[in-house]
Enzyme design. Structure first.
Site, PDB file in Angstrom:
ATOM      1  N   ASN A 201       0.862  -1.186   0.000  1.00  0.00           N
ATOM      2  CA  ASN A 201       0.000   0.000   0.000  1.00  0.00           C
ATOM      3  C   ASN A 201       0.898   1.234   0.000  1.00  0.00           C
ATOM      4  O   ASN A 201       1.509   1.574   1.013  1.00  0.00           O
ATOM      5  CB  ASN A 201      -0.895  -0.013   1.246  1.00  0.00           C
ATOM      6  CG  ASN A 201      -1.708   1.264   1.398  1.00  0.00           C
ATOM      7  OD1 ASN A 201      -1.878   2.019   0.447  1.00  0.00           O
ATOM      8  ND2 ASN A 201      -2.214   1.507   2.599  1.00  0.00           N
TER       9      ASN A 201
ATOM     10  N   LYS B 297       0.034   4.223  -0.109  1.00  0.00           N
ATOM     11  CA  LYS B 297      -0.628   5.368   0.519  1.00  0.00           C
ATOM     12  C   LYS B 297      -0.512   6.591  -0.409  1.00  0.00           C
ATOM     13  O   LYS B 297      -0.544   6.430  -1.634  1.00  0.00           O
ATOM     14  CB  LYS B 297      -0.078   5.620   1.922  1.00  0.00           C
ATOM     15  CG  LYS B 297      -0.194   4.375   2.813  1.00  0.00           C
ATOM     16  CD  LYS B 297       0.110   4.658   4.247  1.00  0.00           C
ATOM     17  CE  LYS B 297      -0.055   3.393   5.083  1.00  0.00           C
ATOM     18  NZ  LYS B 297       0.143   3.644   6.522  1.00  0.00           N
TER      19      LYS B 297
ATOM     20  N   HIS C   6      -9.470   1.059   5.256  1.00  0.00           N
ATOM     21  CA  HIS C   6      -8.176   1.249   5.923  1.00  0.00           C
ATOM     22  C   HIS C   6      -8.377   2.118   7.162  1.00  0.00           C
ATOM     23  O   HIS C   6      -9.219   3.024   7.187  1.00  0.00           O
ATOM     24  CB  HIS C   6      -7.180   1.901   4.967  1.00  0.00           C
ATOM     25  CG  HIS C   6      -5.768   1.864   5.463  1.00  0.00           C
ATOM     26  ND1 HIS C   6      -5.296   2.749   6.409  1.00  0.00           N
ATOM     27  CD2 HIS C   6      -4.744   1.031   5.170  1.00  0.00           C
ATOM     28  CE1 HIS C   6      -4.018   2.471   6.658  1.00  0.00           C
ATOM     29  NE2 HIS C   6      -3.661   1.431   5.923  1.00  0.00           N
TER      30      HIS C   6
ATOM     31  N   GLU D  12      -6.828   4.519   8.328  1.00  0.00           N
ATOM     32  CA  GLU D  12      -6.678   5.958   8.125  1.00  0.00           C
ATOM     33  C   GLU D  12      -7.972   6.581   7.592  1.00  0.00           C
ATOM     34  O   GLU D  12      -8.259   7.752   7.859  1.00  0.00           O
ATOM     35  CB  GLU D  12      -5.516   6.204   7.155  1.00  0.00           C
ATOM     36  CG  GLU D  12      -4.170   5.821   7.755  1.00  0.00           C
ATOM     37  CD  GLU D  12      -3.065   5.686   6.730  1.00  0.00           C
ATOM     38  OE1 GLU D  12      -1.925   5.445   7.160  1.00  0.00           O
ATOM     39  OE2 GLU D  12      -3.331   5.798   5.514  1.00  0.00           O
TER      40      GLU D  12
ATOM     41  N   GLU E 110      -5.368  -4.975  10.930  1.00  0.00           N
ATOM     42  CA  GLU E 110      -4.367  -3.945  11.193  1.00  0.00           C
ATOM     43  C   GLU E 110      -4.698  -3.238  12.500  1.00  0.00           C
ATOM     44  O   GLU E 110      -5.597  -2.394  12.543  1.00  0.00           O
ATOM     45  CB  GLU E 110      -4.280  -2.944  10.036  1.00  0.00           C
ATOM     46  CG  GLU E 110      -5.620  -2.433   9.499  1.00  0.00           C
ATOM     47  CD  GLU E 110      -5.466  -1.204   8.618  1.00  0.00           C
ATOM     48  OE1 GLU E 110      -4.403  -1.056   8.006  1.00  0.00           O
ATOM     49  OE2 GLU E 110      -6.402  -0.394   8.579  1.00  0.00           O
TER      50      GLU E 110
ATOM     51  N   GLY F 167       1.986   2.785  11.025  1.00  0.00           N
ATOM     52  CA  GLY F 167       2.862   3.924  10.825  1.00  0.00           C
ATOM     53  C   GLY F 167       3.492   4.452  12.095  1.00  0.00           C
ATOM     54  O   GLY F 167       4.027   5.558  12.115  1.00  0.00           O
TER      55      GLY F 167
ATOM     56  N   SER G 155       2.992  -1.837  10.405  1.00  0.00           N
ATOM     57  CA  SER G 155       4.443  -1.635  10.466  1.00  0.00           C
ATOM     58  C   SER G 155       5.198  -2.916  10.115  1.00  0.00           C
ATOM     59  O   SER G 155       6.162  -3.290  10.790  1.00  0.00           O
ATOM     60  CB  SER G 155       4.851  -1.123  11.858  1.00  0.00           C
ATOM     61  OG  SER G 155       4.270   0.134  12.122  1.00  0.00           O
TER      62      SER G 155
END
Length: 252
Positions: free
Chosen positions: A9, A11, A93, A95, A164, A170, A208
Site C-alpha cells: 500500500n 498510501k 483502511h 486511516e 491492522e 505507521g 508496520s
C-alpha cells in the site's frame, strides 16, 4: 492455498520518476512462489499498470466509491478501476475509518467491488483505547458482521481480510506474535462459522510490517500474507518480505 499474499500500500506517495525507478529495481528481484499486489494512488494506475505488464504482480487501488456511477464528484467507481486493470482494492483502511468511514460504508464498498469482479482487501482492527478496554473481539466482530450483513455468507470467501491494529499503523510499533495470532484466529473462526471448515478467505496482517518481522509473521498459522505500508516503497525491503513469504509458502 499455499502461496502467501504480499500486498503493498503506497498510501499517498509516489511520483512518475520515482515510481518507475522503484519498480525497475523491484520487479526483477521478486521471487517465485508468492502472490504480490501493489495498491497505488489513483493518478498512477495507468503508469503502474503499464510498468507491471508481463509481470506476475497485480495492480490494485486504495479506495473505491460505493456508487456505480453518477454525480459523486471526486469519487472513483469500481468500473473505472476495472478499466485500469485493477484486480483488488483496499477498503476500510484505518486511516479512512479514523476520518469518519463507518462499518456500513466499508461493507458497501466491498460489495460494489465484488460486483465488479474486483477483490476487496477489507481492513479491520482496533484502536489502542479499544484494546486497553478489552474490546478487541467486540470491535472486530462488529466490523466483520457489517460485511456479512451486506454481502452475505456466500461471498465471504471472496474477500481478503486484513487485520491492522490501529495503534501499530505507521508508528513503528508492531503487535507481538501472540497478539497477532489471537486476533487472526478470531477472524478465522468468524470465517469458518459462515463458510464452513474449508473457508478460503485469505487473512493478512498489516501494521508496520518490515523485513525483520516478516519471518515470524508468516509463521503464524492463520497468516495468509501481509499488508505492507512504508516498506512497499523501498525495493530491497519489499523484496525481502516477498522472499520470506515465498519461503513460508514452500514450508507449508
Amino acid at each position: 492455498m499455499h502461496s502467501k499474499l504480499v500486498a503493498g500500500n503506497w498510501k499517498m506517495n509516489g511520483r512518475l520518476v520515482s515510481n518507475e525507478a522503484l519498480l525497475t529495481d523491484m520487479l526483477p528481484a521478486l521471487p517465485q512462489g508468492v502472490d504480490v499486489a501493489l495498491c497505488v494512488p489513483f493518478p498512477y494506475l495507468a503508469q503502474v499498470s503499464a510498468l507491471l505488464r508481463g509481470s506476475r504482480v497485480i495492480i490494485g487501488a486504495q479506495d473505491v466509491s460505493e456508487h456505480a456511477d453518477g454525480a459523486f464528484t471526486g469519487q472513483v467507481s469500481a468500473g473505472m478501476l476495472g478499466d485500469f486493470g485493477c484486480a483488488c482494492v483496499i477498503v476500510g483502511h484505518s486511516e479512512r475509518r479514523a476520518r469518519g468511514e463507518r462499518d456500513e460504508d466499508v461493507a458497501a464498498k466491498a460489495a460494489t467491488a465484488l460486483a465488479s469482479g474486483i477483490t476487496p482487501i477489507v481492513c479491520v482492527g482496533e484502536t489502542l483505547d479499544e484494546r486497553e478496554r478489552g474490546e478487541v473481539e467486540q470491535v472486530l466482530v462488529r466490523q466483520l458482521d457489517a460485511l456479512d450483513q451486506r454481502i452475505g455468507a456466500q461471498d465471504v470467501s471472496r474477500l481478503v481480510l486484513a487485520y491492522e491494529p490501529v495503534w501499530a499503523i505507521g508508528t513503528g510499533r508492531a503487535a507481538s506474535a501472540e497478539q497477532v495470532a489471537q486476533v487472526l484466529a478470531l477472524v478465522r473462526r468468524w470465517c469458518v462459522e459462515r463458510t464452513g471448515p474449508d473457508a478460503r478467505t485469505r487473512i493478512l496482517y498489516g501494521g508496520s510490517v518490515k523485513a525483520d518481522s516478516a519471518g515470524w509473521l508468516f509463521g503464524i498459522d492463520d497468516a495468509d500474507g501481509v499488508l505492507v505500508g512504508g516498506a512497499s516503497l523501498v525495493a530491497d525491503e519489499f523484496v525481502a518480505i516477498c522472499r520470506a513469504a515465498a519461503l513460508a509458502g514452500r514450508a507449508v
